[in-house]
Design an enzyme around this catalytic site. Structure first.
Site, PDB file in Angstrom:
ATOM      1  N   ARG A  51       0.851  -1.200   0.000  1.00  0.00           N
ATOM      2  CA  ARG A  51       0.000   0.000   0.000  1.00  0.00           C
ATOM      3  C   ARG A  51       0.884   1.247   0.000  1.00  0.00           C
ATOM      4  O   ARG A  51       0.571   2.269  -0.589  1.00  0.00           O
ATOM      5  CB  ARG A  51      -0.984   0.008   1.181  1.00  0.00           C
ATOM      6  CG  ARG A  51      -1.765   1.317   1.298  1.00  0.00           C
ATOM      7  CD  ARG A  51      -3.060   1.218   2.117  1.00  0.00           C
ATOM      8  NE  ARG A  51      -2.951   0.348   3.268  1.00  0.00           N
ATOM      9  CZ  ARG A  51      -2.270   0.637   4.383  1.00  0.00           C
ATOM     10  NH1 ARG A  51      -1.662   1.795   4.517  1.00  0.00           N
ATOM     11  NH2 ARG A  51      -2.198  -0.232   5.372  1.00  0.00           N
ATOM     12  N   TYR A 104     -16.211  15.656 -16.788  1.00  0.00           N
ATOM     13  CA  TYR A 104     -16.642  14.273 -16.652  1.00  0.00           C
ATOM     14  C   TYR A 104     -17.732  14.193 -15.574  1.00  0.00           C
ATOM     15  O   TYR A 104     -17.574  14.764 -14.486  1.00  0.00           O
ATOM     16  CB  TYR A 104     -15.429  13.426 -16.266  1.00  0.00           C
ATOM     17  CG  TYR A 104     -15.744  11.993 -15.979  1.00  0.00           C
ATOM     18  CD1 TYR A 104     -16.128  11.135 -17.001  1.00  0.00           C
ATOM     19  CD2 TYR A 104     -15.665  11.489 -14.690  1.00  0.00           C
ATOM     20  CE1 TYR A 104     -16.425   9.814 -16.731  1.00  0.00           C
ATOM     21  CE2 TYR A 104     -15.956  10.170 -14.414  1.00  0.00           C
ATOM     22  CZ  TYR A 104     -16.343   9.343 -15.442  1.00  0.00           C
ATOM     23  OH  TYR A 104     -16.641   8.036 -15.175  1.00  0.00           O
ATOM     24  N   ASP A 177      -7.567  18.264 -15.807  1.00  0.00           N
ATOM     25  CA  ASP A 177      -7.838  16.874 -16.172  1.00  0.00           C
ATOM     26  C   ASP A 177      -7.399  16.716 -17.625  1.00  0.00           C
ATOM     27  O   ASP A 177      -8.036  17.246 -18.539  1.00  0.00           O
ATOM     28  CB  ASP A 177      -9.336  16.570 -15.995  1.00  0.00           C
ATOM     29  CG  ASP A 177      -9.668  15.102 -16.266  1.00  0.00           C
ATOM     30  OD1 ASP A 177      -8.922  14.444 -17.017  1.00  0.00           O
ATOM     31  OD2 ASP A 177     -10.690  14.626 -15.736  1.00  0.00           O
ATOM     32  N   LYS A 202      -8.184   5.445 -19.757  1.00  0.00           N
ATOM     33  CA  LYS A 202      -8.516   5.875 -21.109  1.00  0.00           C
ATOM     34  C   LYS A 202      -7.288   5.774 -22.023  1.00  0.00           C
ATOM     35  O   LYS A 202      -6.827   4.688 -22.268  1.00  0.00           O
ATOM     36  CB  LYS A 202      -9.114   7.288 -21.035  1.00  0.00           C
ATOM     37  CG  LYS A 202     -10.151   7.468 -19.905  1.00  0.00           C
ATOM     38  CD  LYS A 202     -11.410   6.655 -20.079  1.00  0.00           C
ATOM     39  CE  LYS A 202     -12.302   6.620 -18.847  1.00  0.00           C
ATOM     40  NZ  LYS A 202     -12.654   7.901 -18.260  1.00  0.00           N
TER      41      LYS A 202
HETATM   42  C1  LIG Z   1     -13.183   8.424 -17.035  1.00  0.00           C
HETATM   43  C2  LIG Z   1     -12.813   9.783 -16.646  1.00  0.00           C
HETATM   44  C3  LIG Z   1     -12.552  10.111 -15.311  1.00  0.00           C
HETATM   45  C4  LIG Z   1     -12.719   9.124 -14.179  1.00  0.00           C
HETATM   46  O1  LIG Z   1     -11.796   8.103 -14.253  1.00  0.00           O
HETATM   47  P1  LIG Z   1     -12.070   6.578 -13.759  1.00  0.00           P
HETATM   48  O2  LIG Z   1     -10.801   5.900 -14.107  1.00  0.00           O
HETATM   49  O3  LIG Z   1     -13.261   6.074 -14.483  1.00  0.00           O
HETATM   50  O4  LIG Z   1     -12.311   6.658 -12.283  1.00  0.00           O
HETATM   51  C5  LIG Z   1     -12.131  11.395 -15.047  1.00  0.00           C
HETATM   52  N1  LIG Z   1     -12.004  12.318 -16.018  1.00  0.00           N
HETATM   53  C6  LIG Z   1     -12.268  12.039 -17.311  1.00  0.00           C
HETATM   54  C7  LIG Z   1     -12.110  13.099 -18.341  1.00  0.00           C
HETATM   55  C8  LIG Z   1     -12.682  10.768 -17.666  1.00  0.00           C
HETATM   56  O5  LIG Z   1     -12.955  10.505 -18.949  1.00  0.00           O
END
Ligand SMILES: *Cc1c(COP(=O)(O)O)cnc(C)c1O
Length: 386
Positions: A51, A104, A177, A202
């Site tokens: 962890r 998101y 982000d 992603k």
């Molecule tokens: C999918 C996504 C998230 C969240 O991520 P997870 O891995 O699903 O928790 C945050 N920001 C954007 C732009 C996303 O596409």
């Protein structure tokens, strides 16, 4: 690897030195929860319990920091886990957050429901409009400005350099982000951002086979990086070694994947623009996009995400989303395979009825790296059924 190695070289080599014991070119996956101590406190390489740290995770964290040009990377169990750890570290009850109105859906839900219940207020604004952001910042209580560009799913472009300047003048932490663009196309820290966040699920992972998240801290944020590292250790949302390995493996081809995603998406956006049943094609690579010039300045290509706004409203949007074949109907994005998503009932269902609601006429495409002719034929066939 030299310190000045370029992006694709860093993607392949940062944190990826061969295994000194066997010479294995690919470091092993350290599938272990704990580490033998040579006498009490005698740690080998600083590892004590997974962890707190695991070499497979360290490899990914080094790679993430190298790609975004930051001083520290942290790898989490998901993108939202990364967001939660960061916000929990920075915010206290009574604080205020300024957040984009088409971030998101899960990010908006986290801020609204989890942090809202904890006494954190937020303002939802269009971050592509600097005046709206300026008006929303409360001197002293606004602690975080949350920017997503290109945004999800409306593909708005926000000016990272201008927002950072505005935020920093007001003593606000500017978080970007960078999930949609990925560091191959856009590097927010170079434009002044304090922290970059990723859903590595992603484009970074890139193969739709792993869920993960990452944070990268800019120079000057050493103390915050320490504090968030502590939150991660104390609260526990770490990525497992196999997930970290898969993400590292995906990242090595990020540069060429993003080029191909961008080429395919531009071809598809152009084709869609010619079609009668479509009111608007939202793709920053099109000259018709209001953020095109800004995107051309702060991104090196326009990425693989294309949204369309259909004339026939919800019925047409649903029919289109259910008609494609190569574009499979699924949540998520950024994999090598093409996906289609109906945001208002899928990825963004959680923000229906809020300021971040997505129109029912919108369909979002995650354009993969298949042969573009096959993708175009799939789109044409689906449009013919409208
Ligand atoms: C999918 C996504 C998230 C969240 O991520 P997870 O891995 O699903 O928790 C945050 N920001 C954007 C732009 C996303 O596409």
């Amino acid at each position: 690897m030299h310190d000045d190695a370029r992006f694709d070289t860093r993607a392949i080599h940062a944190g990826q030195a061969f295994d000194p014991t066997t010479g294995a070119v690919i470091p092993p996956i350290y599938q272990t929860s704990t580490y033998v101590q040579d006498g009490i406190g005698g740690l080998r390489g600083g590892y004590e319990y997974s962890r707190g740290g695991n070499p497979s995770r360290t490899a990914l964290e080094t790679q993430l920091a190298a790609l975004e040009g930051g001083i520290r990377g942290l790898s989490f169990a998901s993108g939202l886990a990364a967001e939660d750890a960061l916000l929990r570290t920075v915010l206290a009850p009574g604080d205020h957050v300024v957040i984009g109105n088409d971030v998101y859906g899960g990010t908006h839900r986290l801020v609204r429901r989890i942090f809202g219940a904890w006494g954190i207020r937020h303002s939802t604004v269009d971050t592509s409009d600097l005046d709206q952001v300026r008006a929303a910042v409360e001197l002293g209580t606004t602690k975080v400005l949350w920017v997503e560009t290109p945004s999800n799913p409306l593909m708005k472009i926000s000016d990272i350099a201008a927002l950072t300047e505005l935020g920093n003048e007001a003593g606000v932490l500017v978080v970007v982000d960078n999930t949609f663009a990925s560091p191959a196309l856009q590097q927010p820290i170079g434009l002044g951002a304090d922290v970059v966040i990723h859903s590595t699920t992603k484009y970074l992972g890139g193969h739709s086979d792993v869920v993960g998240g990452g944070l990268v801290f800019a120079a000057g944020q050493e103390e915050l990086a320490e504090q968030v590292t502590f939150t991660q250790f104390a609260a526990g949302a770490v990525s497992g070694p196999f997930d970290a390995f898969l993400t590292t493996r995906g990242i090595k081809t990020l540069g060429i994947r993003m080029q191909r995603h961008s080429q395919n998406a531009l071809a598809i956006a152009r084709r869609l623009e010619e079609h009668a049943g479509i009111a608007r094609v939202l793709y920053p690579g099109l000259e018709s996009h209001p953020g095109h010039e800004l995107a051309a300045r702060q991104m090196s290509a326009f990425g693989g995400m294309v949204s369309i706004d259909l004339d026939g409203g919800a019925a047409a949007a649903r029919r289109f989303a259910e008609s494609t074949e190569l574009f499979q109907l699924a949540e998520s994005l950024g994999g090598v395979e093409s996906l289609v998503n109906y945001p208002s009932e899928m990825t963004h269902a959680s923000v229906r009825g809020t300021e971040a609601e997505v129109p029912e006429s919108i369909v979002r495409l995650s354009v993969g790296i298949e042969d573009v002719e096959d993708l175009l034929e799939d789109i044409d066939r689906a449009l013919a059924r409208l």
